[in-house]
Design a protein around this motif. Structure first.
Motif, PDB file in Angstrom:
ATOM      1  N   TRP A   3       0.817  -1.206   0.000  1.00  0.00           N
ATOM      2  CA  TRP A   3       0.000   0.000   0.000  1.00  0.00           C
ATOM      3  C   TRP A   3       0.858   1.267   0.000  1.00  0.00           C
ATOM      4  O   TRP A   3       0.363   2.362  -0.272  1.00  0.00           O
ATOM      5  CB  TRP A   3      -0.946   0.006   1.189  1.00  0.00           C
ATOM      6  CG  TRP A   3      -0.285  -0.154   2.546  1.00  0.00           C
ATOM      7  CD1 TRP A   3      -0.113  -1.312   3.234  1.00  0.00           C
ATOM      8  CD2 TRP A   3       0.283   0.883   3.353  1.00  0.00           C
ATOM      9  NE1 TRP A   3       0.537  -1.063   4.417  1.00  0.00           N
ATOM     10  CE2 TRP A   3       0.781   0.267   4.517  1.00  0.00           C
ATOM     11  CE3 TRP A   3       0.424   2.260   3.208  1.00  0.00           C
ATOM     12  CZ2 TRP A   3       1.420   0.989   5.539  1.00  0.00           C
ATOM     13  CZ3 TRP A   3       1.055   2.993   4.210  1.00  0.00           C
ATOM     14  CH2 TRP A   3       1.541   2.356   5.364  1.00  0.00           C
ATOM     15  N   LEU A   4       2.134   1.142   0.291  1.00  0.00           N
ATOM     16  CA  LEU A   4       3.032   2.296   0.296  1.00  0.00           C
ATOM     17  C   LEU A   4       3.082   2.991  -1.062  1.00  0.00           C
ATOM     18  O   LEU A   4       3.387   4.190  -1.131  1.00  0.00           O
ATOM     19  CB  LEU A   4       4.446   1.866   0.691  1.00  0.00           C
ATOM     20  CG  LEU A   4       4.627   1.304   2.106  1.00  0.00           C
ATOM     21  CD1 LEU A   4       5.996   0.683   2.261  1.00  0.00           C
ATOM     22  CD2 LEU A   4       4.412   2.395   3.135  1.00  0.00           C
ATOM     23  N   HIS A   5       2.805   2.258  -2.111  1.00  0.00           N
ATOM     24  CA  HIS A   5       2.893   2.809  -3.464  1.00  0.00           C
ATOM     25  C   HIS A   5       1.521   3.099  -4.072  1.00  0.00           C
ATOM     26  O   HIS A   5       1.446   3.538  -5.218  1.00  0.00           O
ATOM     27  CB  HIS A   5       3.665   1.842  -4.366  1.00  0.00           C
ATOM     28  CG  HIS A   5       4.987   1.424  -3.785  1.00  0.00           C
ATOM     29  ND1 HIS A   5       6.043   2.286  -3.669  1.00  0.00           N
ATOM     30  CD2 HIS A   5       5.394   0.238  -3.264  1.00  0.00           C
ATOM     31  CE1 HIS A   5       7.060   1.654  -3.106  1.00  0.00           C
ATOM     32  NE2 HIS A   5       6.693   0.417  -2.853  1.00  0.00           N
ATOM     33  N   ASP A   6       0.475   2.868  -3.299  1.00  0.00           N
ATOM     34  CA  ASP A   6      -0.876   3.021  -3.819  1.00  0.00           C
ATOM     35  C   ASP A   6      -1.493   4.347  -3.368  1.00  0.00           C
ATOM     36  O   ASP A   6      -0.857   5.168  -2.704  1.00  0.00           O
ATOM     37  CB  ASP A   6      -1.749   1.853  -3.347  1.00  0.00           C
ATOM     38  CG  ASP A   6      -1.305   0.525  -3.937  1.00  0.00           C
ATOM     39  OD1 ASP A   6      -0.637   0.547  -4.984  1.00  0.00           O
ATOM     40  OD2 ASP A   6      -1.613  -0.519  -3.335  1.00  0.00           O
ATOM     41  N   THR A   7      -2.752   4.524  -3.714  1.00  0.00           N
ATOM     42  CA  THR A   7      -3.476   5.720  -3.292  1.00  0.00           C
ATOM     43  C   THR A   7      -3.754   5.658  -1.794  1.00  0.00           C
ATOM     44  O   THR A   7      -4.203   4.644  -1.264  1.00  0.00           O
ATOM     45  CB  THR A   7      -4.815   5.833  -4.040  1.00  0.00           C
ATOM     46  OG1 THR A   7      -4.566   5.897  -5.438  1.00  0.00           O
ATOM     47  CG2 THR A   7      -5.575   7.087  -3.612  1.00  0.00           C
ATOM     48  N   LEU A 180       3.359   6.505   5.971  1.00  0.00           N
ATOM     49  CA  LEU A 180       4.323   5.973   5.007  1.00  0.00           C
ATOM     50  C   LEU A 180       5.662   5.676   5.674  1.00  0.00           C
ATOM     51  O   LEU A 180       6.299   4.646   5.398  1.00  0.00           O
ATOM     52  CB  LEU A 180       4.510   6.959   3.855  1.00  0.00           C
ATOM     53  CG  LEU A 180       3.313   7.130   2.915  1.00  0.00           C
ATOM     54  CD1 LEU A 180       3.547   8.295   1.964  1.00  0.00           C
ATOM     55  CD2 LEU A 180       3.058   5.844   2.128  1.00  0.00           C
ATOM     56  N   ALA A 181       6.093   6.577   6.557  1.00  0.00           N
ATOM     57  CA  ALA A 181       7.358   6.361   7.254  1.00  0.00           C
ATOM     58  C   ALA A 181       7.294   5.120   8.141  1.00  0.00           C
ATOM     59  O   ALA A 181       8.259   4.336   8.211  1.00  0.00           O
ATOM     60  CB  ALA A 181       7.711   7.593   8.089  1.00  0.00           C
ATOM     61  N   LEU A 182       6.175   4.923   8.810  1.00  0.00           N
ATOM     62  CA  LEU A 182       5.997   3.717   9.625  1.00  0.00           C
ATOM     63  C   LEU A 182       6.033   2.460   8.759  1.00  0.00           C
ATOM     64  O   LEU A 182       6.629   1.446   9.128  1.00  0.00           O
ATOM     65  CB  LEU A 182       4.665   3.794  10.367  1.00  0.00           C
ATOM     66  CG  LEU A 182       4.635   4.675  11.616  1.00  0.00           C
ATOM     67  CD1 LEU A 182       3.202   5.041  11.975  1.00  0.00           C
ATOM     68  CD2 LEU A 182       5.308   3.953  12.786  1.00  0.00           C
ATOM     69  N   GLY A 183       5.366   2.533   7.603  1.00  0.00           N
ATOM     70  CA  GLY A 183       5.361   1.382   6.706  1.00  0.00           C
ATOM     71  C   GLY A 183       6.742   1.021   6.206  1.00  0.00           C
ATOM     72  O   GLY A 183       7.084  -0.166   6.062  1.00  0.00           O
ATOM     73  N   ARG A 184       7.549   2.043   5.931  1.00  0.00           N
ATOM     74  CA  ARG A 184       8.916   1.786   5.459  1.00  0.00           C
ATOM     75  C   ARG A 184       9.816   1.276   6.580  1.00  0.00           C
ATOM     76  O   ARG A 184      10.660   0.397   6.357  1.00  0.00           O
ATOM     77  CB  ARG A 184       9.499   3.052   4.839  1.00  0.00           C
ATOM     78  CG  ARG A 184       8.855   3.445   3.505  1.00  0.00           C
ATOM     79  CD  ARG A 184       9.616   4.559   2.833  1.00  0.00           C
ATOM     80  NE  ARG A 184       9.490   5.817   3.542  1.00  0.00           N
ATOM     81  CZ  ARG A 184       8.595   6.762   3.247  1.00  0.00           C
ATOM     82  NH1 ARG A 184       7.742   6.578   2.240  1.00  0.00           N
ATOM     83  NH2 ARG A 184       8.551   7.887   3.936  1.00  0.00           N
ATOM     84  N   LYS A 185       9.650   1.819   7.776  1.00  0.00           N
ATOM     85  CA  LYS A 185      10.518   1.420   8.890  1.00  0.00           C
ATOM     86  C   LYS A 185      10.171   0.035   9.419  1.00  0.00           C
ATOM     87  O   LYS A 185      11.057  -0.698   9.886  1.00  0.00           O
ATOM     88  CB  LYS A 185      10.419   2.445  10.016  1.00  0.00           C
ATOM     89  CG  LYS A 185      11.376   2.160  11.170  1.00  0.00           C
ATOM     90  CD  LYS A 185      11.435   3.306  12.157  1.00  0.00           C
ATOM     91  CE  LYS A 185      12.440   3.027  13.261  1.00  0.00           C
ATOM     92  NZ  LYS A 185      12.547   4.154  14.225  1.00  0.00           N
TER      93      LYS A 185
END
Length: 237
Positions: A3-7, A180-185
């Motif tokens: 979902w990081l790359h989605d709407t 988004l930052a949480l998803g990446r970390k």
């Protein structure tokens, strides 16, 4: 694909107070982004129908006279915000709401106040979602971090710019970037999950946090109650 790359859609309310059952909408914002880049933003200014307390106006900058002169009827704003949110949810788009149990419960109370269809009714009887609440996620994945858990604090921890705090559009966008930052970390616990699964996990994470807080509060007040419902509080009326 993550979902990081989605709407994603960021949502925020600025209000007359801190009780979601009694407080009213003053401003609202929805910020739609693709991969973190804003593609659409919608903002509302409401006449809440009650005086805006000085302490609330000091936070978000909207005084009663301005809301009355420039704001739209609160019922119209609540209707349009609810309709827009449900359009995203019907399409499966995650809505990012920092401290979702406050904003979504307050919106739900406004809908009841004006005799408008609830979020659940608009969604054919199902609960609102998927919702992504950076506060609920942050508490779960970094449980023992000391300090406050405000949006401003989260932005500092996760390297997100918050240029104009307590303006609905700015807060909505900042919350989206914190998500988004949480998803990446935390790719395993957060970023790699399907939005529906992440929503379900937040229900449990929030309930565990609320239960723990209630146990702590009851050491001083045996009657203390912390609502465990997320993303909306069923007890709000």
């Amino acid at each position: 694909m993550s979902w990081l790359h989605d709407t994603l859609v960021g949502f925020d309310l600025e209000t007359t107070g801190t009780d979601p059952a009694e407080s009213r909408i003053v401003t609202a914002a929805l910020v739609e982004a693709e991969g973190g880049e804003v593609v659409r933003e919608r903002d509302w200014l409401a006449d809440p129908g009650v005086a805006i307390p000085d302490e609330a106006a000091a936070i978000h900058g909207i005084v009663t006279d301005r809301a009355v002169a420039e704001g739209r009827p609160a019922a119209e704003v609540a209707e349009e915000v609810a309709a827009a949110l449900c359009e995203y949810w019907r399409a499966g788009v995650p809505v990012v709401v920092f401290n979702a149990s406050f904003d979504l419960s307050l919106l739900s109370a406004e809908l009841r106040r004006y005799g408008l269809p609830s979020l659940e009714q608009r969604l054919g009887g199902r609960a609102p979602g998927p919702v992504l609440d950076p506060l609920a996620v942050d508490r779960a994945v970094d449980r023992y971090r000391k300090g406050s858990r405000t949006l401003q604090s989260a932005c500092a921890v996760y390297g997100v710019e918050l240029a104009d705090a307590h303006r609905a559009g700015s807060d909505a966008l900042a919350a989206l970037h914190v998500a988004l930052a949480l998803g990446r970390k935390y790719p395993q616990e957060v970023g790699g999950l399907d939005p529906a699964e992440l929503h379900t996990r937040q229900v449990g994470w929030y309930a565990a946090w609320a239960t723990g807080l209630q146990e702590w509060l009851r050491k001083k007040d045996p009657h203390a109650v912390v609502n465990v419902d997320w993303p909306t509080r069923a007890a709000v009326s």
